[in-house]
Structure formats: C-alpha cells, structure tokens
Design a protein around this motif. Structure first.
Motif, PDB file in Angstrom:
ATOM      1  N   HIS A 196      19.789  -3.609 -20.079  1.00  0.00           N
ATOM      2  CA  HIS A 196      19.453  -4.962 -19.638  1.00  0.00           C
ATOM      3  C   HIS A 196      20.197  -5.247 -18.338  1.00  0.00           C
ATOM      4  N   ASP A 256      29.042  -3.695 -20.478  1.00  0.00           N
ATOM      5  CA  ASP A 256      27.811  -4.196 -21.117  1.00  0.00           C
ATOM      6  C   ASP A 256      26.939  -4.857 -20.070  1.00  0.00           C
ATOM      7  N   VAL A 257      26.147  -4.065 -19.272  1.00  0.00           N
ATOM      8  CA  VAL A 257      25.952  -2.636 -19.335  1.00  0.00           C
ATOM      9  C   VAL A 257      25.828  -2.032 -17.935  1.00  0.00           C
ATOM     10  N   GLU A 297      18.220 -10.050 -22.013  1.00  0.00           N
ATOM     11  CA  GLU A 297      18.553  -9.446 -23.306  1.00  0.00           C
ATOM     12  C   GLU A 297      19.585 -10.293 -24.038  1.00  0.00           C
ATOM     13  N   GLU A 298      20.536 -10.832 -23.275  1.00  0.00           N
ATOM     14  CA  GLU A 298      21.684 -11.500 -23.908  1.00  0.00           C
ATOM     15  C   GLU A 298      21.307 -12.692 -24.797  1.00  0.00           C
ATOM     16  N   GLU A 330      23.542   0.448 -24.123  1.00  0.00           N
ATOM     17  CA  GLU A 330      24.549  -0.414 -24.762  1.00  0.00           C
ATOM     18  C   GLU A 330      25.758   0.443 -25.148  1.00  0.00           C
TER      19      GLU A 330
HETATM   20 ZN   LIG Z   1      24.412  -5.478 -23.944  1.00  0.00          ZN
END
Ligand SMILES: [Zn+2]
Length: 409
Positions: free
Chosen positions: A78, A111-112, A145-146, A172
């Motif tokens: 992401h 991340d990431v 994504e978060e 991830e």
């Molecule tokens: Zn992540």
C-alpha cells in the motif's frame, strides 16, 4: 547465478536506500497518495519497466514482461500510511528519511515504504542482470489500505486485474520471514437511541448512553469466551470508540454510538460474528425494553486522490495459506537457495491479502524487510541490510514462480 543477485543488489544499495528515503520524505496519508504515486511511477520508468500505469482509483501498476507461457506473480504494497501522531515522541524527523545506525528512519519505513523499495529494485535486479522470465511480474501499489476495508485493493482487482495470478507477495512487515495469513476483522457500529430531555428532568427522557452500558458489559463478557487457534491466535473483541449526541452538558443524550473491533478466526463465520452482537443486544433488550440498539458493520466513506468517492464496509475475512501449498514451498526453496532461512508466521493485524486470498482465492503470502514491532510507532524504521536481502529474495521468488527463460540456468 544466486551470487550475482546479491552482488548486484549490494552494488545498488545507494540507489535502494535513496529511493526508500524519498518514499519516506513523500508524505502519503490515506487519500493523499498522488505525490507518492508519481514518485513510484517515475522510478519504475527510470528503471525500464515494460509498462507503468495507474488505474482510475489511482493505484500504481508496473509490469516486467516475461517471454510468455509462464505464470504471473504479483507483488503488492500500500502507498498510504498512518499519521505521525505526536511529533515530540519522535527521535528522528518523521518525514526526514534519516539514515542512522544501519537503518532508514521515518513514518512508513517499516509499513511499508522499505518494502516498496525492495520490490521495485528486487524485480529490477533481474532486468539489470539480463535474467529473462517466462511469466510476467506485476508490481501493484494501492491506495487507502490503512482505513482497513481493502477499498484500494478492491478497485485494483475489479477494475484492472483481469488475468490469472499464481501467487501474491505482500510487502507488509515480516522481518524476512514468510507470513501466511491473519485473523479476520470487522468493525461493528452500535447505535443506541433514546429520548432527549433537559438533564434537570431526566425522567422525561431515555438516556442513550446509560442504556448502552449493559450492552457494553455483555460484549465484555462475550470477549472472555471467544475461541483460540494454534496458528492465528485468539479471537478478540475491543470497544474502540464511544460518542453521543447532542453531547451538551445540560441535555440527556438521545444517541449513543459505539464502535467495536472484532478479530475472528476462520472457524467463525462472518454471519455468526454479526449475530453474536445481535444476540447480546437482544438479551439486554429482554431485560430492559427501553434499550433500543441497532448493530451493523460500520461503513467508511472514501475519496481517492483521483476523485472517486465510495462507501465501503469495514470487513476483512480471515485467511491462512497452508504451509504445504506448492507456491509457498517454491518460495521457501528459492529463499533457502540464496542463503536465507525464513520461518513461517502470521500477522496480528489484517492486510489487503484478505481480498486476493479470500475473495479471489489466490495464494497470498507476506515477505518483507519491515519488522512488525516498528509499524505505526514513532520508532518507525527499516534495516538497510534487510532492504537489500529482501530485494534479492524478491528477485529469487520471481524466478521460482514465473520461471527463468530459457529454463533454469
Ligand atoms: Zn501496512
């Protein structure tokens, strides 16, 4: 051959570290991924990827074409990250991308963004060494994504990914181990309704907050009897948010809103989990008819940086790829052949892998340089030696899945 990958990656270390730093220096909070999307595209174009494009939602795609007749492998990270939080908690500037003590520091390093660099450069290693593959390698970098509902990944798969994929590798954090899945996650919203009144005359109203209290107690009891799995861990329930309306000091509130994070196992169906909430509410209502609480999976409104707006349910199914899956075994062997010795693991948190694994049925693993303990924290960082090892590992995984052309040299 194997040593050539390592030697080339070490030669490219300054560029890999520099790219990681630029990724960290490009702030990309969910919904604001435009600048980082351009940065990643520019880097892939500079490195000579065969195709670099975006889909309507703004997800970035890079393709290294094989010679044909091979299997397709897809990498994924992401592009967004969580906020830096309190600046005073940071030793290094969150968007500085500082290199110190063998690490690159900053928000998103683990991340990431470290994984983005090791995927972009890992696949490039093959091109730089003139190693041709039979199948295609697709790199995908998604938005949003978060927030937790796989909205960016859903768009990538529904709007663009119109082809069979043999294996998905997520960036991830795994500390160079191979992760095989995670618990499911849904966020429940409980909306309690009462009757507003002046708080000097509460007998004229029904207090939505106090009527919610027994429901929360009931859910807390439920949380202590949830099942446990040897591999994925414990099924959990956490109340994460309470608010009320109108929230005036002199008024009995008529609305109380509670959010609950529920992590669940493959042995529990989503329907079963939702029904547990309904059952808890029904039991409370049986004891007090003034309790009026509606339960539903929480919905989240998104607008992408490209201007697409949509609402999505906060729901991710659990998934676990078996260790003896043939693609997992290929990856293990490929990494062992380059001198890495990965263990198997699972994430505590959820990932977009739930979409590719659960919805599309594609074996989905994690392999990345980030370490879970630094994710979302002010100590966010990624080891430089892990960045290089992950790049070599990603190249080796491509060869194992997409196949070398001509056949294995
Ligand atoms: Zn992540």
């Amino acid at each position: 051959m194997d040593d050539r990958l390592r030697v080339k990656a070490e030669e490219l270390q300054p560029q890999i570290v520099d790219f990681t730093q630029r990724l960290i220096q490009t702030r990309s909070i969910s919904g604001e991924e435009g600048a980082i999307a351009r940065l990643i595209q520019d880097e892939m174009r500079k490195l000579g990827y065969d195709e670099v494009l975006t889909d309507p939602a703004g997800n970035v795609i890079g393709i290294l074409r094989g010679r044909g007749q091979g299997e397709t492998i897809m990498f994924n990270c992401h592009m967004d990250h969580v906020s830096e939080g309190n600046l005073a908690d940071w030793e290094y500037e969150p968007y500085g991308g500082t290199v110190a003590g063998g690490w690159v520091h900053g928000r998103g390093a683990s991340d990431v963004k470290g994984a983005i660099a090791s995927q972009v450069y890992g696949v490039y290693l093959l091109k730089a060494l003139g190693i041709e593959l039979q199948g295609d390698v697709i790199l995908t970098f998604v938005i949003d994504e978060e927030p937790g509902d796989m909205w960016g990944m859903k768009h990538l798969c529904q709007d663009w990914l119109n082809r069979p994929v043999s294996l998905v590798v997520l960036g991830e954090a795994t500390s160079l181990d191979i992760y095989l899945g995670h618990r499911g996650r849904l966020e429940m919203e409980l909306i309690g309704r009462g009757k507003m009144s002046h708080s000097s005359a509460p007998w004229l109203g029904v207090n939505a907050v106090t009527k919610m209290a027994p429901v929360i107690t009931k859910l807390d009891e439920l949380s202590r009897s949830l099942p446990e799995d040897d591999v994925l861990g414990k099924s959990t329930l956490s109340v994460t948010h309470i608010s009320c309306q109108p929230g005036w000091g002199s008024t009995v509130p008529d609305i109380c809103r509670v959010w609950v994070d529920r992590r669940y196992l493959p042995s529990e169906s989503t329907e079963e989990v939702v029904n547990q909430f309904k059952q808890a509410v029904a039991e409370c209502q049986a004891a007090d008819p003034d309790i009026n609480v509606e339960c539903r999976i929480r919905q989240l409104a998104h607008t992408s940086y490209t201007g697409i707006s949509e609402t999505e349910q906060l729901l991710k199914q659990p998934y676990l790829v078996p260790q003896d899956n043939p693609y997992v075994q290929k990856v293990v062997k490929a990494l062992q052949d380059i001198g890495q010795n990965p263990s198997f693991g699972v994430w505590d948190f959820g990932t977009d892998g739930s979409y590719t694994a659960h919805v599309l049925g594609i074996p989905t693993i994690g392999y990345a340089p980030g370490e879970e303990e630094y994710a979302h924290r002010p100590t966010d960082r990624v080891r430089i030696d892990f960045l290089i090892k992950a790049a070599v590992g990603n190249a080796a995984i491509c060869r194992a899945v997409a196949g070398c052309y001509p056949k294995e040299v």
